[in-house]
Scaffold this active site. Sequence first.
Site: not given
Length: 484
Positions: A214, A216-217, A219-220, A258, A292, A391
């Site tokens: 799903g 992020g907004p 399920v996260g 992380e 990253c 980044e």
Amino acid sequence: MDLAAPPSQLPDTLRLRHHLHVGGEWTSPAGTDVIDVENPSTGAPIGQVPAGTAADVDRAVAAARAAFPGWAATAPGERAAHLDRLHAALAARADDLVRTIAVELGSPLKLATRVQVGLPLTVLRDHVALAARPPAQESIGNSLVVREPVGVVGAITPWNYPLHQVLAKLAPALAAGCTVVLKPSELTPLTAYLLFDAVAEAGLPPGVLNLVPGTGPVVGEALAGHPDVDLVSFTGSTATGARIMRLAADRIARVALELGGKSANVILPDADLATAVKVGVGNALLNSGQTCTAWTRMLVHRDRYEEALDLVATAVAGYRLGDPFDPATRLGPLVSAAQADRVRGHVDRALADGARLVAGGPDAPVPARGHFVAPTVFADVHPDSALAQEEVFGPVLAVLPFGDTDEAVAIANNSRYGLAGAVWSADTDAALAVARRMRTGAVDINGAPFNPLAPFGGYKQSGLGRELGVHGLAEFCELKAIQR
């Protein structure tokens, strides 16, 4: 340049996956919405997965909570045997995993084989051994200090290493005795389905591992804020990490984060410049810069600066963009149109800020289809400029000069991030001295290889906690003092 659409390389079972994996079973989601998965090399759709809901998260967390007491009480050797069977089931799917990651992420086959699949299989194998050890305990005075599993873990993982980032969380969590609900990235969810096919084959107890794809907004957020999730382990942007901390703070839940990086590659004057530049460019461009830990700031002494720029330009010229299934390809696309646009925006801003273009740039040729950005190098980048501070997460390298070691360290530490870095010198003691002064979670000296048993994580806004090895496993444990 043009890129012909490659023939489909996905396993047939991955084309349409309309189920979650909850309580040991493939089960229908609560809603009917789906997420379209795209091939970033062509922009063409390649599959669909369910767009999970908060109700799906509730079911998965309940299954993990129900499974936790039994899994936590399972003997270390038995947990290790479960992980060993999972490793065997995944290894048997290595070719399918490589092809799937090449298609849904655009990772060239060599990288997909060695890093995207080879590294996480190594991590999982290492955790078979770690799981087999009895939990560490120590005596302090009249106290017995023991480690116990933290409980239910919500694992939220990114798209750039869709198998490794998952197993870096699942393997230690399971080894510690925790149960897990996984939300993979909606950009690269198909790899997670292959993983859960292996989970089903390995016969892990129902509810120990659960999958809810799903956004992020939805399920996260539901997972990070769930009252029955004891620890949220997240890899991704610093902004999202801060949001997860706020959600977890409402119930005083633990987080392991992380996050971003802007790592410095410090090349001291006595270093083997040709090797340092070659390896440094390779690291900065790894996974099309979508890493990253990428060394995206190359620091070179002023006396060797122009020589280094010539070497950088030559090295970058050898990175061919193209079809991930073409053996000659060294750089694939970025994961999405939005990511490619974001990286192009950084390139345009660097030009506007007065940085000198050494290679690539907005006019460099790229394939006509797909989300490609040419590898790009800038010189004369001010240490406080956006390119040196933010980044980019794309194939963009900034090369900065320094006058002495103190200035090099100051530039390296001039970042809100502190995830990784490198030092090069013919004098290993001098390199070690610089490495100790760098405010970052990991430093490689003279191209030393990555160690998947060493603690991985960062200082400052690069996150909280560590992954991998015994230190990563400890993140999934609570400490208890028993007085006798």
